[in-house]
Design a protein around this motif. Structure first.
Motif, short mmCIF file in Angstrom:
data_model
loop_
_atom_site.label_atom_id
_atom_site.label_comp_id
_atom_site.label_asym_id
_atom_site.label_seq_id
_atom_site.Cartn_x
_atom_site.Cartn_y
_atom_site.Cartn_z
N MET A 1 0.84 -1.20 0.00
CA MET A 1 0.00 0.00 0.00
C MET A 1 0.88 1.25 0.00
N THR A 2 0.58 2.20 -0.87
CA THR A 2 1.29 3.46 -0.88
C THR A 2 0.70 4.37 0.18
N ASP A 3 1.55 4.85 1.08
CA ASP A 3 1.05 5.71 2.15
C ASP A 3 0.86 7.13 1.63
N TYR A 4 -0.21 7.74 2.08
CA TYR A 4 -0.53 9.11 1.66
C TYR A 4 -1.53 9.69 2.66
N PHE A 5 -1.77 10.98 2.54
CA PHE A 5 -2.88 11.60 3.25
C PHE A 5 -3.56 12.59 2.30
N ILE A 6 -4.80 12.88 2.57
CA ILE A 6 -5.58 13.82 1.78
C ILE A 6 -6.00 14.96 2.70
N TRP A 7 -5.59 16.17 2.38
CA TRP A 7 -5.90 17.34 3.20
C TRP A 7 -6.83 18.25 2.41
N ASN A 8 -8.01 18.46 2.97
CA ASN A 8 -9.03 19.30 2.32
C ASN A 8 -9.28 18.90 0.87
N GLY A 9 -9.34 17.58 0.66
CA GLY A 9 -9.69 17.05 -0.65
C GLY A 9 -8.54 16.93 -1.62
N VAL A 10 -7.31 17.30 -1.21
CA VAL A 10 -6.15 17.26 -2.11
C VAL A 10 -5.19 16.18 -1.64
N ASP A 11 -4.86 15.26 -2.52
CA ASP A 11 -3.92 14.17 -2.21
C ASP A 11 -2.51 14.74 -2.13
N CYS A 12 -1.79 14.40 -1.07
CA CYS A 12 -0.44 14.93 -0.87
C CYS A 12 0.50 14.56 -2.02
N ARG A 13 0.22 13.45 -2.70
CA ARG A 13 1.10 13.01 -3.78
C ARG A 13 1.08 13.97 -4.96
N THR A 14 -0.02 14.72 -5.11
CA THR A 14 -0.07 15.71 -6.19
C THR A 14 0.84 16.90 -5.90
N LYS A 15 1.32 17.02 -4.67
CA LYS A 15 2.25 18.09 -4.29
C LYS A 15 3.70 17.58 -4.25
N GLY A 16 3.92 16.35 -4.70
CA GLY A 16 5.26 15.78 -4.66
C GLY A 16 5.68 15.29 -3.30
N ILE A 17 4.71 15.06 -2.41
CA ILE A 17 5.00 14.60 -1.05
C ILE A 17 4.90 13.08 -0.99
N HIS A 18 5.92 12.45 -0.41
CA HIS A 18 5.92 11.01 -0.15
C HIS A 18 5.82 10.81 1.36
N VAL A 19 4.93 9.95 1.78
CA VAL A 19 4.74 9.70 3.22
C VAL A 19 5.53 8.46 3.61
N SER A 20 6.45 8.64 4.55
CA SER A 20 7.26 7.51 5.01
C SER A 20 6.65 6.83 6.23
N GLU A 21 5.82 7.55 6.97
CA GLU A 21 5.17 6.94 8.14
C GLU A 21 3.86 7.65 8.43
N LEU A 22 2.80 6.87 8.49
CA LEU A 22 1.48 7.39 8.85
C LEU A 22 1.25 7.25 10.35
N PRO A 23 0.36 8.07 10.92
CA PRO A 23 0.03 7.88 12.33
C PRO A 23 -0.76 6.59 12.51
N PRO A 24 -0.56 5.87 13.60
CA PRO A 24 -1.37 4.67 13.83
C PRO A 24 -2.81 5.05 14.12
N ILE A 25 -3.73 4.12 13.86
CA ILE A 25 -5.12 4.35 14.25
C ILE A 25 -5.15 4.47 15.77
N THR A 26 -5.68 5.57 16.26
CA THR A 26 -5.55 5.92 17.68
C THR A 26 -6.92 6.14 18.30
N ILE A 27 -7.14 5.58 19.49
CA ILE A 27 -8.36 5.82 20.26
C ILE A 27 -8.11 7.04 21.15
N PRO A 28 -8.98 8.04 21.13
CA PRO A 28 -8.74 9.25 21.92
C PRO A 28 -8.83 8.98 23.42
N LEU A 29 -8.22 9.88 24.18
CA LEU A 29 -8.22 9.77 25.63
C LEU A 29 -9.52 10.32 26.19
#
Length: 232
Positions: A1-29
């Motif tokens: 799986m290629t890691d990425y994030f989408i901010w306000n509807g824009v995929d980071c890969r369209t900005k030339g950004i490569h994600v090396s580590e995503l945040p883990p799925i986290t349960i809030p405190l």
């Protein structure tokens, strides 16, 4: 799986950004207060309320190959909005960019730059592409598949004095002409651009996990619910 994030509807890969580590799925405190009671082992936990959680800071570690993209990225990664991560698709968090973003060279003489983006997220994950539910007969119901209560957007079409019952919440509506919108997240009642808080009494309804009955008395044509399902 290629890691990425989408901010306000824009995929980071369209900005030339490569994600090396995503945040883990986290349960809030869960927000609570611990009190030590003299003579009693441990502590007494007092919850602030049902399903009251703190914000979460979710960090994406990234790098870019072209430093010329930095001004474009800096102009994009700011403010508030919605973020979707590749390891939890089909929904989003409401978030704000919560940090200064230093672009650091990975190796001397190498054009690649690494950086981290901290998203300060509201504690719930919202499901995307959820259809509205329209009820035309009093005595219907709606089932919340989420893990926490939702704050729906309720559009009622009707006139006169109306009593609306959703789950265990009763809302009294008075002098309605053609309808009213109850925004249970913003805690506002309106129709178009006109505020109608003075036409409503009672609490704004929520949809608890599981079955929620919906009924009314008065002249009502239909009730349309945008449910805003959310999860931990």
């Amino acid at each position: 799986m290629t890691d990425y994030f989408i901010w306000n509807g824009v995929d980071c890969r369209t900005k030339g950004i490569h994600v090396s580590e995503l945040p883990p799925i986290t349960i809030p405190l869960e927000r609570s207060k611990q009190t030590n009671v003299p003579g009693r082992p441990g502590s007494l936990t007092q919850l602030e309320g049902d399903d009251v959680y703190d914000d979460m800071v979710l960090t994406a570690t990234c790098f870019i190959a072209d430093p010329a993209q930095i001004p474009v990225i800096a102009a994009w990664l700011k403010g508030k909005g919605t973020v979707t991560f590749a390891n939890r698709t089909g929904g989003h968090y409401n978030a704000r960019i919560a940090n200064q973003i230093p672009f650091e060279k990975v190796l001397r003489g190498n054009p690649h730059c690494s950086f981290a983006v901290n998203f300060r997220c509201y504690p719930f994950w919202y499901k995307d592409n959820v259809s509205d539910v329209t009820i035309t007969t009093s005595g219907g119901s709606i089932t919340n598949p989420g893990s926490v209560y939702s704050e729906p957007l309720i559009t009622l079409t009707g006139s006169g004095d109306i009593t609306l019952m959703i789950g265990t919440t009763i809302v009294e509506l008075t002098d309605i002409t053609t309808g009213i919108v109850l925004d249970c997240s913003l805690k506002e009642a309106y129709l178009g651009t006109a505020l109608m808080n003075d036409h409503m009494s009672g609490d704004f309804p929520v949809l608890k996990p599981g079955l929620n009955a919906i009924s009314w008395s008065g002249n009502v044509t239909q009730v349309t619910v945008k449910p805003n399902w959310r999860y931990l």
